[in-house]
Design a protein around this motif. Structure first.
Motif, mmCIF file in Angstrom:
data_model
loop_
_atom_site.group_PDB
_atom_site.id
_atom_site.type_symbol
_atom_site.label_atom_id
_atom_site.label_comp_id
_atom_site.label_asym_id
_atom_site.label_seq_id
_atom_site.Cartn_x
_atom_site.Cartn_y
_atom_site.Cartn_z
ATOM 1 N N GLY A 118 0.832 -1.198 0.000
ATOM 2 C CA GLY A 118 0.000 0.000 0.000
ATOM 3 C C GLY A 118 0.860 1.237 0.000
ATOM 4 O O GLY A 118 1.806 1.346 -0.801
ATOM 5 N N GLY A 119 0.574 2.147 0.913
ATOM 6 C CA GLY A 119 1.212 3.466 0.925
ATOM 7 C C GLY A 119 2.731 3.435 0.935
ATOM 8 O O GLY A 119 3.377 4.176 0.192
ATOM 9 N N LEU A 120 3.299 2.577 1.774
ATOM 10 C CA LEU A 120 4.756 2.563 1.905
ATOM 11 C C LEU A 120 5.439 2.151 0.600
ATOM 12 O O LEU A 120 6.431 2.741 0.180
ATOM 13 N N LEU A 123 4.859 4.889 -2.083
ATOM 14 C CA LEU A 123 5.727 6.036 -1.824
ATOM 15 C C LEU A 123 7.109 5.793 -2.435
ATOM 16 O O LEU A 123 7.691 6.677 -3.071
ATOM 17 N N ASP A 272 0.010 -5.035 5.753
ATOM 18 C CA ASP A 272 0.246 -3.597 5.777
ATOM 19 C C ASP A 272 0.157 -3.153 7.231
ATOM 20 O O ASP A 272 -0.799 -3.490 7.929
ATOM 21 N N HIS A 322 12.314 -2.306 7.875
ATOM 22 C CA HIS A 322 12.450 -3.572 7.142
ATOM 23 C C HIS A 322 13.864 -3.845 6.625
ATOM 24 O O HIS A 322 14.309 -4.996 6.667
ATOM 25 N N THR A 359 5.113 4.622 10.862
ATOM 26 C CA THR A 359 3.934 4.283 11.667
ATOM 27 C C THR A 359 4.227 4.347 13.153
ATOM 28 O O THR A 359 5.374 4.207 13.571
ATOM 29 N N ALA A 364 3.092 -2.914 14.236
ATOM 30 C CA ALA A 364 3.929 -2.819 13.041
ATOM 31 C C ALA A 364 5.412 -2.695 13.391
ATOM 32 O O ALA A 364 6.260 -2.725 12.504
ATOM 33 N N ASN A 462 5.281 13.438 3.176
ATOM 34 C CA ASN A 462 5.185 12.640 1.951
ATOM 35 C C ASN A 462 4.653 13.450 0.767
ATOM 36 O O ASN A 462 4.120 14.541 0.925
ATOM 37 N N TYR A 551 -7.789 0.891 11.886
ATOM 38 C CA TYR A 551 -7.511 2.293 12.206
ATOM 39 C C TYR A 551 -7.937 3.251 11.085
ATOM 40 O O TYR A 551 -8.153 4.437 11.317
ATOM 41 N N LYS A 552 -8.053 2.736 9.862
ATOM 42 C CA LYS A 552 -8.487 3.588 8.745
ATOM 43 C C LYS A 552 -10.009 3.762 8.740
ATOM 44 O O LYS A 552 -10.538 4.597 8.015
ATOM 45 N N GLU A 650 -2.808 7.524 11.398
ATOM 46 C CA GLU A 650 -2.316 7.472 10.019
ATOM 47 C C GLU A 650 -1.082 8.364 9.933
ATOM 48 O O GLU A 650 -1.190 9.590 10.042
ATOM 49 N N GLY A 653 -0.577 9.182 5.085
ATOM 50 C CA GLY A 653 -1.546 9.015 4.018
ATOM 51 C C GLY A 653 -0.960 9.644 2.762
ATOM 52 O O GLY A 653 -0.201 10.623 2.828
ATOM 53 N N THR A 654 -1.247 9.055 1.616
ATOM 54 C CA THR A 654 -0.807 9.625 0.345
ATOM 55 C C THR A 654 -1.962 9.605 -0.646
ATOM 56 O O THR A 654 -2.016 10.438 -1.559
HETATM 57 F F1 GPW Z 1 4.097 -0.200 9.202
HETATM 58 N N1 GPW Z 1 2.607 2.302 5.763
HETATM 59 C C1 GPW Z 1 2.306 1.265 4.905
HETATM 60 F F2 GPW Z 1 5.072 1.686 8.905
HETATM 61 O O1 GPW Z 1 1.699 1.445 3.861
HETATM 62 F F3 GPW Z 1 5.809 -0.052 7.955
HETATM 63 N N2 GPW Z 1 2.720 0.003 5.216
HETATM 64 C C2 GPW Z 1 3.457 -0.252 6.324
HETATM 65 O O2 GPW Z 1 3.786 -1.418 6.577
HETATM 66 C C3 GPW Z 1 3.830 0.835 7.166
HETATM 67 C C4 GPW Z 1 3.365 2.090 6.868
HETATM 68 C C5 GPW Z 1 4.716 0.569 8.336
HETATM 69 C C6 GPW Z 1 2.141 3.649 5.354
HETATM 70 C C7 GPW Z 1 1.453 4.475 6.417
HETATM 71 O O3 GPW Z 1 0.425 3.719 7.017
HETATM 72 C C8 GPW Z 1 0.879 5.725 5.751
HETATM 73 O O4 GPW Z 1 0.286 6.585 6.692
HETATM 74 C C9 GPW Z 1 1.979 6.467 4.989
HETATM 75 O O5 GPW Z 1 1.426 7.493 4.211
HETATM 76 C C10 GPW Z 1 2.748 5.523 4.073
HETATM 77 O O6 GPW Z 1 3.224 4.383 4.795
HETATM 78 C C11 GPW Z 1 3.940 6.189 3.416
HETATM 79 O O7 GPW Z 1 4.711 6.862 4.350
#
Ligand code: GPW
Length: 823
Positions: A118-120, A123, A272, A322, A359, A364, A462, A551-552, A650, A653-654
């Motif tokens: 997802g977001g991470l 990004l 995620d 990671h 996060t 996580a 972000n 949480y979302k 959050e 968010g992106t």
């Molecule tokens: F847990 N985010 C994500 F912090 O997409 F590693 N996966 C993940 O495993 C983690 C964070 C981690 C997201 C955040 O939830 C989101 O708020 C943020 O915009 C995004 O990472 C990019 O920074």
């Protein structure tokens, strides 16, 4: 002479030749997939030249390079974006049309490379694209998972996960680079050996090794000839049966070693914001980190002889914890291979490494049991122990006698290795991903570390790339924006602010909303084709697309829809502006409440969409398999963007930014980057509701929140919650949604009921939703608000974010890539 990068006739011939070469077919006989491949190879031809030019000017300039290390790169399809960035999209579309081919259809043949959750992960993909567009030398380092994020099917309202075999037809944009193969060692033990010159050397013996083979993917800058590289690693068995000399002839071990390579990169962990803690995941982490560190150092050493210069030429950015073993892997290399002294090695390591936190969710945070960590990575573990020993001495020196500090800050404690603590101790920079998030890190989650290392902490809000999420995803709006403010916004999004000149211009308002309407038609057609549901493009498109996580608060959204439906049924004549509620979300396969929420959304959709009595005033749609490619269409078509996480949860968010850029209006909490969006566009142009992060955090500390009180005092909420357990949406099984009901009211299920304050925020959410309806009825007012959102999205370009990383952390220089002269 300036060389044309794109010649129409030559391109057409190339496509035809490719079809023949690859498939021994004429164009007429080729399948759509085969044509996609042929076209992609023709595009790759152009890319390769620029890629080589970039690499040679990087060498010539001896530029400093950032290695962006990430377990995830959620790239999305490459063909369309590559063409956009080569500024050849239009020309190629025309060339193909002349051949009777439709570029859109061809683009649609490409699988989404979905090597992220997802977001991470997304990004990381936006960052790579911005780095190239801005001209900064960079490598992305990751894993070539054979199966990426699972494909989601909805069967009977439930999510079913289907493997994503994205490589099955071959992926045209990747390049195998066997000449950069490295060995990665797992297990065994460490032996101290005395050297003739009286030193002690540590050698790993009895290990199993795997061959890491990189595949390079080109990352194309916009209109600047710059092509950076994403290196993703595949695992291959070390030559069959060839073991560490110590284990020669051990047949069982040889088979084990082969299996290790076979399973290592099979699949992306689909979690995620949640760590499963599986041993294979740690293996994946060390595997790609070790290989990437080796390739980075080998590249450095080709041009430099003094390893002390490494920080001048190399930066490692750790995308969350990671890849944090990179710290110890670099130390190992400097100590064991370069034979540096500890302090010397440590100095280099801290200058090279920097860590981004994404996060504050406890589940996580990565903690590895010592047993797993030390067995899998014995030499790395030794080094982490030594880092920990010295770090504790440092803490004791600062806070004599304060054992609480050690308990809270140690890297190894209670049988666990805490990766965030390692990353903070060993990096020169720690950043959060939005201002609020960074403040929470400094003042709450990482308070002790901030006190000890105040200078390490910094914020990097972000951003997203406007090339994919406007120029490619919303071509109608992109053209309209260019017509009004010129094309500078493509590489400098702050320029889009000039649109404010038009927000009161009725013609412009009309055009802007008409484009929105066209995009809604496009999405409505997609929904009809994929869901069989008719939606009215004149209704308000209210969209929540993101990973499914408690949480979302997708649950808040659907509970509110249930409430609205009750209202409509009770007051059939009430004024009601038609709405289409659109969801898209994947749930981690083992996340029960998340999967149940998907079923609830689909069950609610089933009842509401088929109730003739409400005259289509509400429609609910769950879009199957939300992913980068359909996301581009969804953002373009949204009127309302749902960013409703519990405040403080959050990180940034992106998606919120992608909606804003495309002229959707946000309903959201003061969480993550929403706070900064409100600052840019003005609170009056968003619909903000709910508790503040301070209020949430205070309730969490005091444990004084009681959702049962709300349940008892609010009959509308009570009615909705009762519908979760009286079979209203699940006539066959009234117990089906019991767990969701319990999550809101039953203290026995979690540490406390309604962990994410859904009931606490319900009323203020409902009011914000009402205000949206009122605002939407005012056509001009809404058009202005939507345009202001687009106009004030300039800050949220990943170009701005990358410039900040460069300025504060990486200190890179821009490279100019001159096309080679042909004479
Ligand atoms: F847990 N985010 C994500 F912090 O997409 F590693 N996966 C993940 O495993 C983690 C964070 C981690 C997201 C955040 O939830 C989101 O708020 C943020 O915009 C995004 O990472 C990019 O920074």
């Amino acid at each position: 002479m300036k060389r044309e990068i794109f010649d129409k006739e030559a391109f057409k011939k190339e496509v035809k030749d490719n079809v023949r070469m690859l498939y021994r077919k004429d164009l007429e006989e080729a399948s759509e997939q085969e044509i996609f491949q042929a076209v992609s190879y023709a595009v790759k031809e152009v890319i390769i030249d620029q890629w080589m030019e970039t690499q040679s000017s990087m060498k010539r300039e001896d530029s400093k390079v950032v290695y962006y290390m990430s377990m995830e790169f959620l790239m999305g399809r490459a063909l369309g974006n590559n063409l956009i960035n080569l500024t050849a999209y239009q020309a190629v579309a025309e060339a193909l049309e002349e051949m009777g081919l439709d570029l859109n259809v061809i683009e649609d043949q490409e699988p989404d490379p979905a090597l992220g959750n997802g977001g991470l992960g997304r990004l990381a993909a936006c960052f790579m694209e911005s780095l190239s567009t801005l001209g900064y030398p960079a490598y992305g380092c990751g894993i070539r998972y054979r199966y990426g994020m699972f494909k989601q099917k909805i069967k009977d309202g439930f999510q079913v996960e289907v493997p994503d075999n994205w490589l099955k037809d071959g992926y045209p944009f990747e390049l195998r680079r066997p000449e950069y193969t490295y060995e990665v060692k797992f297990g065994g033990y460490v032996r101290a050996v005395n050297t003739p010159d009286g030193r002690v050397k540590f050698v790993q013996e009895g290990y199993q090794s795997v061959k890491a083979v990189p595949y390079d993917m080109p990352i194309i800058g916009y209109n600047n000839h710059m092509v950076n590289t994403l290196m993703i690693w595949d695992a291959e068995p070390a030559e069959c049966f060839e073991l560490d000399s110590f284990d020669k002839g051990d047949y069982r071990k040889a088979v084990e070693q082969e299996n290790l390579a076979r399973n290592l990169v099979d699949v992306l962990y689909p979690n995620d914001n949640h760590i499963a803690g599986k041993e294979l995941r740690l293996k994946q982490q060390y595997f790609f980190v070790s290989a990437s560190v080796q390739r980075a150092i080998a590249r450095f050493k080709k041009m430099h002889s003094d390893i002390h210069d490494l920080p001048k030429k190399v930066a490692f950015q750790l995308n969350d914890t990671h890849p944090t073993v990179a710290v110890a892997e670099l130390m190992r290399y400097l100590l064991d291979e370069e034979e540096l002294q500890w302090d010397d090695a440590w100095n280099i390591t801290t200058q090279v490494c920097a860590y981004t936190n994404h996060t504050i969710m406890a589940e996580a945070l990565e903690k590895w049991p010592i047993e797993i960590f030390s067995r899998l990575l014995p030499r790395i573990y030794q080094i982490v122990e030594e880092i920990n020993r010295r770090f504790i001495l440092q803490i004791q020196e600062h806070y004599p006698g304060d054992n609480g500090k050690i308990e809270r800050m140690a890297i190894i404690y209670n049988g666990q290795v805490k990766m965030a603590h390692l990353a903070i101790a060993a990096g020169h920079s720690v950043n959060g991903v939005a201002r609020l998030h960074t403040e929470i890190l400094k003042n709450q989650e990482l308070k002790d570390f901030y006190e000890l290392f105040p200078d390490k902490f910094n914020n990097k809000t972000n951003g997203i790339t406007q090339r994919r999420f406007l120029l490619h995803g919303n071509q109608l709006l992109a053209k309209w924006v260019t017509d009004h403010v010129g094309e500078e916004w493509i590489t400098d999004l702050s320029k889009i602010e000039k649109l404010t000149l038009y927000v009161d211009d009725e013609k412009a308002q009309h055009e802007f909303m008409n484009i929105k309407y066209q995009n809604k038609l496009r999405l409505a057609k997609y929904i009809k084709e994929h869901n069989g549901i008719d939606v009215d493009p004149r209704s308000i498109f209210d969209v929540q697309v993101k990973r499914l996580h408690e949480y979302k608060r997708q649950l808040l959204n659907v509970l509110h829809i249930m409430y609205l439906y009750n209202e409509l049924k009770e007051h059939p004549d009430m004024e009601f502006y038609p709405r289409t509620f659109i969801f898209g979300a994947k749930a981690a396969a083992g996340y029960k409440n998340a999967k149940l929420t998907i079923k609830l959304i689909n069950s609610v959709a089933e009842v509401i969409n088929n109730d003739k009595s409400i005259q289509d005033k509400i429609k609910v749609v769950f879009i199957e398999d939300y992913r980068v490619s359909n996301a581009e269409w969804i953002f373009a078509a949204a009127d309302v963007s749902e960013q409703i996480s519990t405040a403080s949860k959050e990180a940034s968010g992106t998606g919120n930014m992608k909606f804003m850029l495309n002229g959707a209006v946000t309903i959201g909490t003061m969480d993550g980057a929403n706070v900064e969006m409100a600052e840019e566009v003005g609170k009056e142009n968003m619909f903000i509701f709910g508790m503040s992060s301070d209020e949430v955090i205070a309730h969490e500390k005091n444990r004084d929140y009681d959702p049962m009180q709300i349940f008892n005092n609010d009959q509308d909420i009570r009615k909705v919650l009762m519908q979760l357990i009286n079979g209203f949406y699940s006539p066959q099984d009234s117990e089906l949604f019991r767990d969701l009901y319990n999550s809101l009211l039953n203290t026995q299920c979690t540490q406390y009921a309604d962990t994410y304050f859904i009931l606490a925020d319900f009323r203020s959410y409902a009011e914000a939703q009402k205000a949206i309806t009122e605002a939407y009825k005012d056509e001009k007012g809404w058009a202005k608000m939507a345009m202001l959102n687009t106009a004030h999205s300039g800050k949220f370009s990943s170009d701005r974010t990358i410039e900040e990383y460069v300025r504060d952390i990486w200190h890179l220089e821009k490279l100019t890539v001159e096309p080679e002269k042909e004479d």
